[in-house]
Design a protein around this motif. Structure first.
Motif, PDB file in Angstrom:
ATOM      1  N   PHE A 266       0.829  -1.212   0.000  1.00  0.00           N
ATOM      2  CA  PHE A 266       0.000   0.000   0.000  1.00  0.00           C
ATOM      3  C   PHE A 266       0.865   1.266   0.000  1.00  0.00           C
ATOM      4  CE2 PHE A 266      -2.640  -3.364   1.776  1.00  0.00           C
ATOM      5  CZ  PHE A 266      -3.829  -3.208   1.069  1.00  0.00           C
ATOM      6  N   ASP A 267       2.064   1.160  -0.521  1.00  0.00           N
ATOM      7  CA  ASP A 267       2.984   2.296  -0.571  1.00  0.00           C
ATOM      8  C   ASP A 267       2.351   3.471  -1.321  1.00  0.00           C
ATOM      9  OD1 ASP A 267       5.184   3.970  -0.714  1.00  0.00           O
ATOM     10  OD2 ASP A 267       6.194   2.817  -2.275  1.00  0.00           O
ATOM     11  N   SER A 268       2.459   4.665  -0.749  1.00  0.00           N
ATOM     12  CA  SER A 268       1.980   5.920  -1.362  1.00  0.00           C
ATOM     13  C   SER A 268       0.463   5.979  -1.544  1.00  0.00           C
ATOM     14  CB  SER A 268       2.687   6.166  -2.699  1.00  0.00           C
ATOM     15  OG  SER A 268       4.081   6.309  -2.498  1.00  0.00           O
ATOM     16  N   CYS A 269      -0.264   5.248  -0.693  1.00  0.00           N
ATOM     17  CA  CYS A 269      -1.730   5.387  -0.671  1.00  0.00           C
ATOM     18  C   CYS A 269      -2.049   6.519   0.305  1.00  0.00           C
ATOM     19  CB  CYS A 269      -2.398   4.077  -0.245  1.00  0.00           C
ATOM     20  SG  CYS A 269      -2.270   2.773  -1.478  1.00  0.00           S
ATOM     21  N   GLY A 285       5.341  -6.740   5.339  1.00  0.00           N
ATOM     22  CA  GLY A 285       6.583  -6.529   4.601  1.00  0.00           C
ATOM     23  C   GLY A 285       7.145  -5.121   4.706  1.00  0.00           C
ATOM     24  N   ILE A 286       8.336  -4.928   4.131  1.00  0.00           N
ATOM     25  CA  ILE A 286       8.999  -3.626   4.165  1.00  0.00           C
ATOM     26  C   ILE A 286       8.209  -2.591   3.357  1.00  0.00           C
ATOM     27  CG2 ILE A 286      11.276  -4.679   4.486  1.00  0.00           C
ATOM     28  CD1 ILE A 286      11.859  -3.981   1.522  1.00  0.00           C
ATOM     29  N   TYR A 287       8.189  -1.377   3.857  1.00  0.00           N
ATOM     30  CA  TYR A 287       7.557  -0.240   3.170  1.00  0.00           C
ATOM     31  C   TYR A 287       6.070  -0.481   2.826  1.00  0.00           C
ATOM     32  CZ  TYR A 287      12.136   1.977   2.506  1.00  0.00           C
ATOM     33  OH  TYR A 287      13.356   2.584   2.706  1.00  0.00           O
ATOM     34  N   THR A 288       5.429  -1.415   3.530  1.00  0.00           N
ATOM     35  CA  THR A 288       4.046  -1.781   3.202  1.00  0.00           C
ATOM     36  C   THR A 288       3.111  -0.582   3.205  1.00  0.00           C
ATOM     37  OG1 THR A 288       4.359  -3.995   4.081  1.00  0.00           O
ATOM     38  CG2 THR A 288       2.098  -3.255   3.825  1.00  0.00           C
ATOM     39  N   PHE A 289       3.228   0.276   4.219  1.00  0.00           N
ATOM     40  CA  PHE A 289       2.371   1.465   4.314  1.00  0.00           C
ATOM     41  C   PHE A 289       3.202   2.753   4.227  1.00  0.00           C
ATOM     42  CE2 PHE A 289       0.121  -1.970   6.543  1.00  0.00           C
ATOM     43  CZ  PHE A 289      -1.080  -1.966   5.858  1.00  0.00           C
ATOM     44  N   ALA A 290       4.342   2.672   3.576  1.00  0.00           N
ATOM     45  CA  ALA A 290       5.213   3.848   3.443  1.00  0.00           C
ATOM     46  C   ALA A 290       4.513   4.949   2.657  1.00  0.00           C
ATOM     47  CB  ALA A 290       6.510   3.470   2.743  1.00  0.00           C
ATOM     48  N   ARG A 291       4.757   6.192   3.054  1.00  0.00           N
ATOM     49  CA  ARG A 291       4.227   7.376   2.371  1.00  0.00           C
ATOM     50  C   ARG A 291       2.697   7.432   2.373  1.00  0.00           C
ATOM     51  NH1 ARG A 291       9.261   6.312  -0.072  1.00  0.00           N
ATOM     52  NH2 ARG A 291       8.413   4.388  -0.897  1.00  0.00           N
ATOM     53  N   THR A 311       8.181   0.134   7.334  1.00  0.00           N
ATOM     54  CA  THR A 311       6.771  -0.183   7.061  1.00  0.00           C
ATOM     55  C   THR A 311       5.893   1.060   7.051  1.00  0.00           C
ATOM     56  OG1 THR A 311       6.934  -2.433   7.889  1.00  0.00           O
ATOM     57  CG2 THR A 311       4.751  -1.481   7.833  1.00  0.00           C
ATOM     58  N   PHE A 312       6.135   1.965   8.010  1.00  0.00           N
ATOM     59  CA  PHE A 312       5.312   3.165   8.123  1.00  0.00           C
ATOM     60  C   PHE A 312       6.133   4.422   7.799  1.00  0.00           C
ATOM     61  CE2 PHE A 312       3.345  -0.021  10.876  1.00  0.00           C
ATOM     62  CZ  PHE A 312       2.067  -0.017  10.381  1.00  0.00           C
TER      63      PHE A 312
END
Length: 314
Positions: A266-269, A285-291, A311-312
């Motif tokens: 969900f990166d950049s959502c 996982g890594i960067y799952t909710f990043a940005r 992740t966040f």
């Protein structure tokens, strides 16, 4: 040596001795143009030959071609038969044809509509790729598979209904169909493949049926018009970047069947405000909710034993 056996009324043919049929072929020095009507048979030296096939590359790169009428005698159309016919506006596919093969209408950018007959059971890889003028397509109930990149880059398509007969949709099948606003996926489909709808920025709604068990990497990446998504109860994993850059997404329902949410899912959502991770999930996982800059609350259950790096992030 000539690349064809005979020329009849401006059309080049190869004569197939087995079965005594004729196949439409090309002549690189004399390309087809205008409106071409293929006859159901030709006569050569007193022998009648039914026109049963259109050969590989037969009309490819015929930029002056505007329309083609194919008779019912034709049962086979070869790979890339009409590829890069930039000004081809209409085509009539007869009921005798059973498959649309790889690259058949690749980059026919002026093609506005195509009627696929009920005799067709498969649409090959890249069959309509970059047919940017195509505004509508009706896929008949006879079709069981849609190949890789079949409608990739058909930016003029606004809606697609996939019939219940279809059991597999290939990677990139509808990638970059930016004009697509809605898609109906049937219960016969078990998996949404790699980048199937990636880059469909105009897509506002998708109904994922309960038959789907996996959403693969980048399946909906870049679908910035999507506002909500419900993941069905049989899905066990959400692939890498599956919904990345879906900036319009405000809500996601993740069912208890999901055990892993992969990297960058969900990166950049940036429109997401809250997320509830179900008790079935063991790893994020890594960067799952990043940005996901709008995220204000996250519910992480006790079942989660690992949360990946960044992740966040953001």
């Amino acid at each position: 040596a000539s690349a064809y056996d005979v020329k009849v009324d401006g059309i080049y043919y190869n004569l197939i001795s087995k079965g005594k049929t004729a196949e439409v072929t090309k002549n690189v020095k004399d390309k087809y143009s205008g409106d071409v009507v293929i006859p159901s048979s030709i006569t050569v030296e007193g022998q009648e030959y039914p026109v049963a096939s259109i050969g590989k590359d037969a009309f490819s790169y015929c930029s002056g071609l505007t329309s083609v009428t194919i008779p019912n005698s034709v049962t086979s159309i070869g790979w890339d038969a009409f590829s890069d016919c930039y000004f081809l506006t209409s085509i009539t596919i007869p009921n005798s044809v059973t498959s649309i093969r790889n690259g058949t209408f690749y980059h026919c950018s002026s093609l506005t509509s195509v009627t696929i007959p009920n005799s067709v059971t498969s649409i090959g890889n890249n069959a309509f790729q970059f047919c940017s003028g195509l505004t509508s397509i009706t896929i008949p109930n006879s079709v069981t598979s849609i190949g890789r990149g079949a409608f990739y880059g058909c930016s003029g398509l606004t809606s697609v209904t996939i019939p219940n007969s279809v059991t597999s949709i290939g990677d990139f099948a509808f990638q970059s169909c930016k004009g697509l606003t809605s898609v109906t996926i049937p219960n016969s489909v078990a998996s949404i493949s790699y980048e199937t709808f990636s880059g469909c920025s105009g897509l506002t709604s998708v109904d994922i049926p309960n038959s789907v068990t996996s959403i693969e990497d980048r399946a909906f990446s870049g679908c910035s018009g999507l506002t909500s998504i419900t993941i069905p109860n049989l899905v066990t994993s959400i692939g890498e970047q599956a919904f990345s850059y879906c900036s319009g997404l405000t809500s996601v329902t993740i069912p208890n069947s999901v055990t892993s949410i992969e990297a960058y899912a969900f990166d950049s959502c940036s429109g997401l405000t809250s997320i509830t991770i179900p008790n079935s999930v063991t790893s994020v996982g890594i960067y799952t909710f990043a940005r996901c800059s709008g995220l204000t609350s996250v519910d992480i259950p006790n079942s989660v034993t690992s949360i990946g790096d960044a992740t966040f992030y953001g």
